[in-house]
Design an enzyme around this catalytic site. Structure first.
Site, PDB file in Angstrom:
ATOM      1  N   GLY A 114       6.260  -5.965  -2.030  1.00 39.27           N
ATOM      2  CA  GLY A 114       7.321  -6.636  -1.561  1.00 39.27           C
ATOM      3  C   GLY A 114       7.232  -7.445   0.017  1.00 39.27           C
ATOM      4  O   GLY A 114       7.608  -7.152   1.176  1.00 39.27           O
TER       5      GLY A 114
ATOM      6  N   GLY B 219       9.773  -9.375   1.854  1.00 39.03           N
ATOM      7  CA  GLY B 219      10.697  -8.945   2.682  1.00 39.03           C
ATOM      8  C   GLY B 219      10.324  -8.088   4.168  1.00 39.03           C
ATOM      9  O   GLY B 219       9.485  -8.928   5.002  1.00 39.03           O
TER      10      GLY B 219
ATOM     11  N   VAL C 130      10.278  -5.136   5.832  1.00 41.99           N
ATOM     12  CA  VAL C 130       8.969  -4.296   6.024  1.00 41.99           C
ATOM     13  C   VAL C 130       7.424  -4.749   5.297  1.00 41.99           C
ATOM     14  O   VAL C 130       6.817  -4.650   6.301  1.00 41.99           O
ATOM     15  CB  VAL C 130       8.553  -3.450   5.223  1.00 41.99           C
ATOM     16  N   GLY C 131       7.893  -5.736   3.669  1.00 45.13           N
ATOM     17  CA  GLY C 131       6.300  -5.852   3.370  1.00 45.13           C
ATOM     18  C   GLY C 131       5.892  -7.268   4.813  1.00 45.13           C
ATOM     19  O   GLY C 131       4.784  -7.611   4.987  1.00 45.13           O
TER      20      GLY C 131
ATOM     21  N   SER D 182      13.021   6.588   3.041  1.00 48.97           N
ATOM     22  CA  SER D 182      13.507   5.894   4.372  1.00 48.97           C
ATOM     23  C   SER D 182      14.417   6.912   4.808  1.00 48.97           C
ATOM     24  O   SER D 182      14.133   8.436   4.196  1.00 48.97           O
ATOM     25  CB  SER D 182      14.993   5.111   3.523  1.00 48.97           C
ATOM     26  N   SER D 183      15.101   6.951   5.923  1.00 48.45           N
ATOM     27  CA  SER D 183      15.652   8.839   6.429  1.00 48.45           C
ATOM     28  C   SER D 183      16.523   8.661   5.392  1.00 48.45           C
ATOM     29  O   SER D 183      17.485   9.798   5.995  1.00 48.45           O
ATOM     30  CB  SER D 183      15.711   7.931   8.079  1.00 48.45           C
ATOM     31  N   CYS D 184      17.735   7.927   5.011  1.00 47.47           N
ATOM     32  CA  CYS D 184      18.388   8.694   3.917  1.00 47.47           C
ATOM     33  C   CYS D 184      18.332   9.447   3.009  1.00 47.47           C
ATOM     34  O   CYS D 184      19.468  10.655   2.778  1.00 47.47           O
ATOM     35  CB  CYS D 184      19.525   7.583   3.549  1.00 47.47           C
TER      36      CYS D 184
ATOM     37  N   TYR E 130      20.295   5.429  -4.299  1.00 50.21           N
ATOM     38  CA  TYR E 130      18.943   5.306  -3.468  1.00 50.21           C
ATOM     39  C   TYR E 130      18.275   6.356  -2.930  1.00 50.21           C
ATOM     40  O   TYR E 130      16.664   6.727  -3.711  1.00 50.21           O
ATOM     41  CB  TYR E 130      19.857   4.169  -1.973  1.00 50.21           C
TER      42      TYR E 130
ATOM     43  N   LYS F  62      14.169   8.168  -3.683  1.00 49.97           N
ATOM     44  CA  LYS F  62      12.969   7.905  -2.166  1.00 49.97           C
ATOM     45  C   LYS F  62      12.806   9.082  -2.028  1.00 49.97           C
ATOM     46  O   LYS F  62      11.163   8.880  -2.644  1.00 49.97           O
ATOM     47  CB  LYS F  62      13.716   7.372  -1.531  1.00 49.97           C
TER      48      LYS F  62
ATOM     49  N   PRO G 110      10.512   5.571   7.511  1.00 53.80           N
ATOM     50  CA  PRO G 110      11.227   4.912   8.424  1.00 53.80           C
ATOM     51  C   PRO G 110      12.695   4.631   8.963  1.00 53.80           C
ATOM     52  O   PRO G 110      12.973   5.036   8.047  1.00 53.80           O
ATOM     53  CB  PRO G 110      10.419   3.428   7.916  1.00 53.80           C
ATOM     54  N   THR G 111      12.420   5.481  10.342  1.00 55.85           N
ATOM     55  CA  THR G 111      14.065   5.394  10.774  1.00 55.85           C
ATOM     56  C   THR G 111      14.755   3.548   9.925  1.00 55.85           C
ATOM     57  O   THR G 111      14.050   2.618   9.644  1.00 55.85           O
ATOM     58  CB  THR G 111      14.186   5.682  12.107  1.00 55.85           C
ATOM     59  N   ASN G 112      16.384   3.370  11.027  1.00 55.61           N
ATOM     60  CA  ASN G 112      16.685   2.207  11.189  1.00 55.61           C
ATOM     61  C   ASN G 112      15.999   0.780  11.278  1.00 55.61           C
ATOM     62  O   ASN G 112      15.292   1.465  12.265  1.00 55.61           O
ATOM     63  CB  ASN G 112      18.184   2.255  11.336  1.00 55.61           C
TER      64      ASN G 112
ATOM     65  N   HIS H  45      22.595  -3.918   6.857  1.00 53.27           N
ATOM     66  CA  HIS H  45      22.533  -2.847   7.359  1.00 53.27           C
ATOM     67  C   HIS H  45      23.195  -3.287   7.931  1.00 53.27           C
ATOM     68  O   HIS H  45      23.152  -4.060   9.114  1.00 53.27           O
ATOM     69  CB  HIS H  45      21.231  -2.511   7.729  1.00 53.27           C
TER      70      HIS H  45
ATOM     71  N   ASP I 291      32.371   5.977   7.750  1.00 54.63           N
ATOM     72  CA  ASP I 291      30.833   6.090   8.777  1.00 54.63           C
ATOM     73  C   ASP I 291      29.767   6.513   8.334  1.00 54.63           C
ATOM     74  O   ASP I 291      29.229   6.349   8.612  1.00 54.63           O
ATOM     75  CB  ASP I 291      31.353   6.942  10.027  1.00 54.63           C
TER      76      ASP I 291
END
Length: 308
Positions: A11, A14, A16-17, A108-110, A137, A141, A164-166, A180, A270
């Protein structure tokens, strides 16, 4: 991890990569294996098997994923769970088969429960229900985290997972249908200023709280952990403070120089009320974020202001 070691960044184009690649180059690393998704489909187990057998990477950063914002996650649930599971399964398994020295899986933080106590500590994983809009998703993860831990337990594989966070930064996604919140806000305000629109409409109430980390800070943290962390479980990567969507919109409005009104469409969802990472584990290891939100958003704005 030596400067000449063979490093595969899955990746690398992208956000991040590409940030990890930039930071590795800045630190003097130079032996990279880089394949675009056209050159190597990570969903194709046979292609990934042949790639690892031929290239024999020593270190792997698994930053490839199918990602998107609240609209995309809610609209393409099957795609998000299937494609992410296939990517992870193939890369992690072939890293084991081909004796990769160390792999880093980026989550991901999700992954954390929707109503988990704040800030989000690593041990809160799997203690409650997930946010429905991005559950597929998140489950993919979580499976990646458990896969890394399982290969560590059964085979002694040095596979680590970071959450990671957002994120925001260079090479972000600005498509309003699947981006996002921060890049979406930047695009909306830049476009409204250019067109002379008198208002910008933002989804939701503006009350949810979010934490934002610059991709360059994330990359620095990832390389730090690749060198200094060798345990199962997960490590949060974030800044340790958050901001409401409403205040974020005001910040972006100010940085862009837009003088119209902000309107919140409260008929739209939200998402999770708050997602603040507890980064005490990472801080205790010796790493802290460096780029402030105002500095980071200002830098990104200067880079993209003429694109929309």
């Amino acid at each position: 991890m030596q400067k000449s070691d063979k490093i595969y960044i899955a990746g690398h184009r992208g956000m991040v990569g590409s940030a990890i690649l930039r930071e590795l180059k800045n630190q003097g690393y130079h032996n990279f294996i880089l394949k675009t998704s056209e050159e190597l489909d990570l969903r194709d187990s046979h292609a990934v098997m042949n790639f690892f057998k031929d290239e024999r990477p020593e270190y792997v950063f698994l930053a490839a994923a199918k990602v998107g914002g609240i609209i995309a996650n809610n609209s393409y649930k099957a795609d998000f769970i299937y494609e992410n599971l296939m990517i992870q399964n193939n890369v992690i398994h072939q890293s084991h088969i081909n004796n990769v020295k160390k792999l880093m899986f980026l989550g991901s933080s999700c992954i954390y429960p929707k109503f988990a106590s704040q800030p989000l500590r690593e041990e809160y994983l799997l203690t409650g229900e997930l946010e429905p809009t991005n559950e597929p998703y998140a489950i993919a993860k979580i499976a990646g985290i458990k896969m890394c831990d399982s290969y560590r337990d059964q085979y002694g594989s040095n596979f680590i997972s970071v959450m990671p966070t957002n994120l925001y930064g260079p090479n972000d996604n600005y498509d309003l249908n699947n981006s996002h919140v921060l890049p979406a806000l930047l695009r909306k305000f830049i476009t409204a200023k250019r067109l002379g629109d008198r208002e910008v409409i933002i989804w939701g109430t503006g009350k949810p709280l979010r934490e934002f980390l610059h991709a360059d800070d994330l990359a620095n943290a990832c390389i730090f952990l690749m060198k200094n962390y060798d345990e199962k479980g997960i490590v949060n990567i974030g800044v340790g403070e958050d901001i409401s969507i409403s205040d974020l919109a005001k910040l972006v409005k100010k940085i862009v120089g837009y003088d119209g009104n902000i309107v919140f469409d409260e008929t739209k969802p939200d998402g999770t009320p708050r997602k603040l990472m507890d980064v005490s584990k990472l801080n205790a290891l010796g790493w802290n974020a460096r780029i402030t939100l105002t500095e980071g958003v200002s830098e990104v704005f200067q880079a993209v202001k003429d694109k929309f």
